[in-house]
Design an enzyme around this catalytic site. Structure first.
Site, mmCIF file in Angstrom:
data_model
loop_
_atom_site.group_PDB
_atom_site.id
_atom_site.type_symbol
_atom_site.label_atom_id
_atom_site.label_comp_id
_atom_site.label_asym_id
_atom_site.label_seq_id
_atom_site.Cartn_x
_atom_site.Cartn_y
_atom_site.Cartn_z
ATOM 1 N N ASP A 1 33.640 41.443 41.555
ATOM 2 C CA ASP A 1 33.853 40.202 42.310
ATOM 3 C C ASP A 1 34.246 39.055 41.373
ATOM 4 O O ASP A 1 34.007 39.115 40.171
ATOM 5 C CB ASP A 1 32.569 39.809 43.057
HETATM 6 N N1 URA Z 1 28.800 45.130 43.567
HETATM 7 C C1 URA Z 1 28.986 43.854 43.975
HETATM 8 O O1 URA Z 1 28.392 43.418 44.936
HETATM 9 N N2 URA Z 1 29.838 43.092 43.274
HETATM 10 C C2 URA Z 1 30.510 43.522 42.181
HETATM 11 O O2 URA Z 1 31.271 42.761 41.600
HETATM 12 C C3 URA Z 1 30.310 44.849 41.778
HETATM 13 C C4 URA Z 1 29.444 45.636 42.479
#
Ligand code: URA
Length: 239
Positions: free
Chosen positions: A102
């Site tokens: 993310d």
């Molecule tokens: N899970 C998430 O919620 N975000 C990420 O960036 C990676 C795994």
């Protein structure tokens, strides 16, 4: 070195190996001017391969490990013009990230132009471990840790932690949890914690397989060594 035609096509980033096999079967691939429809056909560096009438450009496979900073999108290009992980890496090759972190997640991210490698790393059946460290908005208890280990429902499918442990409880009541998973569903870690009533304030991917960011500072990257690439292939093929 002689290699299977479908592998060579996939490695050039044209498409997946499965798609390459279909193109071969459909008679869309020529080797030195001859249509080849045999899937086992082996080719060498010297062969001239065309796919749907276009000469296959041989690309040098490259592999990078990035310590992803916050505030960067994990895509090749962003429609809102935000900085992408690809912008952080200087290379002539058309690389893309393997999987997704993310915008606000930091840590280990691999990038490559090698379609086969990317598919192998992403395939859930290969079970390559990913270790995340999450800062939660409040203290988590044993019952919730057990629930996450047994499996919770996110987006109507079951997701479970292979391992989970509470690393630290902070004086303000927040806490740090380490969670190991081998799948990569969208926002999986945040959704897993949400499902048991927690918000993730910060998230870092600390390890993928055997790889950590080591000495890389936030935003820094390095090429994988050939040994590391082989190790990942070996790890994935063992599963
Ligand atoms: N899970 C998430 O919620 N975000 C990420 O960036 C990676 C795994």
């Amino acid at each position: 070195m002689m290699e299977r035609l479908q592998k060579v096509i996939a490695n050039c980033g044209v498409c997946s190996r499965r798609k390459a096999e279909n193109l071969i079967l459909e008679g869309k691939v020529t080797v030195n001017g001859q249509v080849v429809q045999e899937l086992g056909t082996k080719v060498s560096e010297k062969d001239r391969i065309e796919v749907s009438g276009k000469v296959l450009e041989k690309v040098q496979p490259v592999y990078f490990l990035l310590n992803k900073p916050r505030g960067v999108v994990t895509t090749v290009s962003d429609d809102k013009n935000r900085k992408t992980v690809v912008d952080l890496i200087e290379t002539e090759e058309r690389i893309y990230p393997i999987g997704r972190l993310d915008y606000d997640t930091t840590g280990v991210l691999l990038l490559t132009n090698d379609g086969e490698f990317s598919n192998l790393m992403m395939h859930p059946s290969k079970q390559i471990e990913k270790v995340y460290v999450a800062k939660l908005n409040k203290t988590i208890h044993k019952e919730e840790l057990i629930q996450l280990k047994q499996g919770v429902l996110i987006d109507n499918t079951r997701a479970r932690a292979d391992r989970i442990k509470l690393r630290k409880v902070n004086s303000d009541g927040t806490c740090i949890v380490e969670l190991t998973i081998h799948e990569g569903k969208n926002h999986q870690v945040k959704k897993m914690f949400e499902s048991v009533g927690f918000l993730v304030d910060k998230l870092k991917r600390e390890r993928v397989g055997f790889l950590t960011v080591g000495n890389l500072k936030s935003g820094e990257y390095r090429a994988l060594t050939p040994k590391e690439v082989h190790q990942f292939y070996a790890l994935a093929k063992k599963k």
